[in-house]
Write a protein that holds these residues in place. Sequence first.
Motif, mmCIF file in Angstrom:
data_model
loop_
_atom_site.group_PDB
_atom_site.id
_atom_site.type_symbol
_atom_site.label_atom_id
_atom_site.label_comp_id
_atom_site.label_asym_id
_atom_site.label_seq_id
_atom_site.Cartn_x
_atom_site.Cartn_y
_atom_site.Cartn_z
ATOM 1 N N ASN A 117 0.812 -1.229 0.000
ATOM 2 C CA ASN A 117 0.000 0.000 0.000
ATOM 3 C C ASN A 117 0.842 1.274 0.000
ATOM 4 O OD1 ASN A 117 -2.562 -1.341 0.052
ATOM 5 N ND2 ASN A 117 -2.239 -1.755 2.230
ATOM 6 N N VAL A 118 2.063 1.159 -0.510
ATOM 7 C CA VAL A 118 2.913 2.338 -0.643
ATOM 8 C C VAL A 118 2.603 3.051 -1.956
ATOM 9 C CG1 VAL A 118 5.290 3.163 -0.808
ATOM 10 C CG2 VAL A 118 4.724 1.304 0.770
ATOM 11 N N PHE A 119 2.427 2.281 -3.037
ATOM 12 C CA PHE A 119 2.076 2.828 -4.337
ATOM 13 C C PHE A 119 0.635 2.471 -4.682
ATOM 14 C CE2 PHE A 119 6.623 2.881 -6.324
ATOM 15 C CZ PHE A 119 6.926 3.995 -5.576
ATOM 16 N N SER A 120 0.016 3.317 -5.477
ATOM 17 C CA SER A 120 -1.319 3.031 -6.004
ATOM 18 C C SER A 120 -1.225 2.031 -7.154
ATOM 19 C CB SER A 120 -1.967 4.324 -6.500
ATOM 20 O OG SER A 120 -3.051 4.062 -7.350
ATOM 21 N N ARG A 121 -2.334 1.324 -7.400
ATOM 22 C CA ARG A 121 -2.366 0.397 -8.530
ATOM 23 C C ARG A 121 -2.178 1.113 -9.862
ATOM 24 N NH1 ARG A 121 -6.760 -1.972 -5.470
ATOM 25 N NH2 ARG A 121 -6.189 -4.041 -4.671
ATOM 26 N N LEU A 122 -2.469 2.407 -9.891
ATOM 27 C CA LEU A 122 -2.273 3.164 -11.127
ATOM 28 C C LEU A 122 -0.814 3.170 -11.581
ATOM 29 C CD1 LEU A 122 -4.529 6.356 -10.894
ATOM 30 C CD2 LEU A 122 -4.624 4.538 -12.607
ATOM 31 N N MET A 123 0.107 2.898 -10.672
ATOM 32 C CA MET A 123 1.519 2.826 -11.040
ATOM 33 C C MET A 123 1.766 1.756 -12.094
ATOM 34 S SD MET A 123 3.965 4.811 -9.909
ATOM 35 C CE MET A 123 5.414 3.769 -9.884
ATOM 36 N N ARG A 124 0.861 0.788 -12.188
ATOM 37 C CA ARG A 124 1.030 -0.281 -13.182
ATOM 38 C C ARG A 124 0.928 0.232 -14.606
ATOM 39 N NH1 ARG A 124 -2.614 -4.400 -9.560
ATOM 40 N NH2 ARG A 124 -0.898 -5.442 -8.478
ATOM 41 N N LEU A 125 0.332 1.399 -14.787
ATOM 42 C CA LEU A 125 0.305 1.991 -16.124
ATOM 43 C C LEU A 125 1.717 2.298 -16.623
ATOM 44 C CD1 LEU A 125 -2.727 4.424 -15.780
ATOM 45 C CD2 LEU A 125 -2.601 2.403 -17.253
ATOM 46 N N ALA A 126 2.652 2.504 -15.696
ATOM 47 C CA ALA A 126 4.039 2.761 -16.085
ATOM 48 C C ALA A 126 4.681 1.540 -16.734
ATOM 49 C CB ALA A 126 4.856 3.195 -14.867
ATOM 50 N N TYR A 127 4.082 0.363 -16.561
ATOM 51 C CA TYR A 127 4.634 -0.834 -17.197
ATOM 52 C C TYR A 127 4.570 -0.724 -18.718
ATOM 53 C CZ TYR A 127 3.970 -3.028 -12.569
ATOM 54 O OH TYR A 127 3.998 -3.341 -11.233
ATOM 55 N N ILE A 128 3.590 0.010 -19.246
ATOM 56 C CA ILE A 128 3.426 0.097 -20.700
ATOM 57 C C ILE A 128 4.633 0.775 -21.341
ATOM 58 C CG2 ILE A 128 1.991 1.016 -22.566
ATOM 59 C CD1 ILE A 128 -0.424 0.693 -20.654
ATOM 60 N N PRO A 129 5.025 1.988 -20.934
ATOM 61 C CA PRO A 129 6.247 2.552 -21.522
ATOM 62 C C PRO A 129 7.510 1.798 -21.113
ATOM 63 C CG PRO A 129 5.399 3.994 -19.783
ATOM 64 C CD PRO A 129 4.351 2.968 -20.050
ATOM 65 N N TYR A 130 7.481 1.152 -19.954
ATOM 66 C CA TYR A 130 8.652 0.366 -19.542
ATOM 67 C C TYR A 130 8.895 -0.793 -20.509
ATOM 68 C CZ TYR A 130 11.853 -2.094 -16.366
ATOM 69 O OH TYR A 130 12.942 -2.701 -15.818
ATOM 70 N N VAL A 131 7.815 -1.399 -20.984
ATOM 71 C CA VAL A 131 7.930 -2.518 -21.927
ATOM 72 C C VAL A 131 8.165 -2.017 -23.348
ATOM 73 C CG1 VAL A 131 6.670 -4.425 -23.005
ATOM 74 C CG2 VAL A 131 6.528 -4.078 -20.533
ATOM 75 N N PHE A 132 7.431 -0.981 -23.741
ATOM 76 C CA PHE A 132 7.448 -0.548 -25.137
ATOM 77 C C PHE A 132 8.242 0.739 -25.349
ATOM 78 C CE2 PHE A 132 3.549 -3.075 -24.660
ATOM 79 C CZ PHE A 132 3.818 -4.055 -25.628
ATOM 80 N N TYR A 133 9.207 0.996 -24.491
ATOM 81 C CA TYR A 133 10.099 2.145 -24.645
ATOM 82 C C TYR A 133 10.597 2.206 -26.084
ATOM 83 C CZ TYR A 133 14.431 4.827 -24.060
ATOM 84 O OH TYR A 133 15.449 5.738 -24.174
ATOM 85 N N PRO A 134 10.386 3.343 -26.782
ATOM 86 C CA PRO A 134 10.623 3.346 -28.229
ATOM 87 C C PRO A 134 12.075 3.392 -28.684
ATOM 88 C CG PRO A 134 9.821 5.490 -27.511
ATOM 89 C CD PRO A 134 9.742 4.586 -26.319
ATOM 90 N N TYR A 135 13.012 3.816 -27.819
ATOM 91 C CA TYR A 135 14.417 3.895 -28.235
ATOM 92 C C TYR A 135 15.206 2.755 -27.581
ATOM 93 C CZ TYR A 135 13.809 8.648 -30.121
ATOM 94 O OH TYR A 135 13.432 9.744 -30.848
#
Length: 473
Positions: A127-145
């Motif tokens: 309960n330190v981070f919100s579940r919304l932090m999981r949205l950061a997984y998308i750019p983490y996986v699909f980082y364009p460079y």
Amino acid sequence: MATLMQQIQQFRQSAERRLPPRLHGLLVSAALIGLCALAYHLRRPSVSLAPTLYAEDGSVFLQQAIDQGAGSLLQLYAGYSHLLQRISALTAVNLLSPLAYPGFFLLVAWGSWLLPLVSVEALIASNVFSRLMRLAYIPYVFYPYAGETYLNLPNAYIFFPLGFILIAYGAVAQQGSGRPEAFRSPLLKGLLLSYGLVAALTGPFMAIYTIPLLIFAGLRPRRLPIRPLWLSLPVLLSSLQLYFSQLQTTYPLSTTQALARLLTRPAVLLDWFTVHLIAPLLGGYKPWWYLRDLPDPLQLLAVLGVLALVVLAVRVVTGRMGQPALLYLAIFSTLVLSFSSLLVATRRGVDLKMLSVEDAGGRFFYWNTVLFLSVLLIAFVLLAREHRTRQSTACRALAIWLVLTLVFYHNNVVPRPIVFITPTGEMRTLEYADQLRDLCGSPQPTLIQIYGGPTWNFRLGERQRARLCAARS
């Protein structure tokens, strides 16, 4: 969008009723991490299915581990310790057959990439981070460079410290919330300390992010926070990376000369900013291919438009944060990192035209891209899921941004074959395993080429060669 969110919510509530909360959370975390790993693998399956050594793997880390043994742990490369890479190389040359080096290095690279995901999931479970932090997984996986950074040991120093940085920010955020400390177990604190010490001596990124964090955490009590030790000790140690890279390295130009040189070329600065900090927020190189042909005033207008969108998203996200200063601190650190890479490249005497080449120094802009893309995505979801803001101008602007980013997205991960020209002029691919096979039949140890160019090769020592040939026989 609202219907989809409601369906996801209903499915989650149904699963929570059927399973114990802790087991349900563990299964969700495992599933998300597995899904991210699968998506990342599919960006370039050949890298994991046919692992090879990459650039500095052999010519720097393996060769120094072979020649110097444990002394290689004290060596610097490009001004940094690269402790994770050196431990990996030392382990490989002492315990493994040379045939296993590529697979082992790939395993370390995969572990380094997965570690931040595991850290975020642990912080969400606490309960330190919100579940919304999981949205950061998308750019983490699909980082364009990702061409330079994708699953290789030299650039694992981007990902490996990130887990500790996230945990550090989470710990400071929790201190400000008044909730009990999440990391109370002595065993867990010991693991975090070990992780932090290795991360601190692996690259400069932990220092750039956590030294300002330590200062921020000490402003309220007006003293340097030395507790918890698992956090403060690695942060203080990480300052050595800045000392080694900045104060112990001689460059042709001074900082003042480099700044003066940059300020005389505003068009180059605009191109650098566009290709490295703006185009990734729109999907990658494709926007840059169009923006670079625009007159400077129009290109500047496009850059300012994207920056305005980022500022809007930051305001939306910070308006719902308990400690928005932490996000501002992270943004400050990413910009310091990005602009310091420009300054150091100029001090090294790099041709200014080369600063705007695609993927030049891409590892230094990774943090900026992932952070800003995460903020943009989270802001869009926050606005879209509330009825009163769903039809707002801000939500529509972010929706247009999202569509454009999906349209322009470009996966730039490329194959990694070693191509050479034979004496007869024929182009051939050089295989690592084939070179090792020929090595056992040769009376003299020969260089093993691992990447394009004359410098990316290494030579096995007698012990490593004997282990190789014994395994083959």
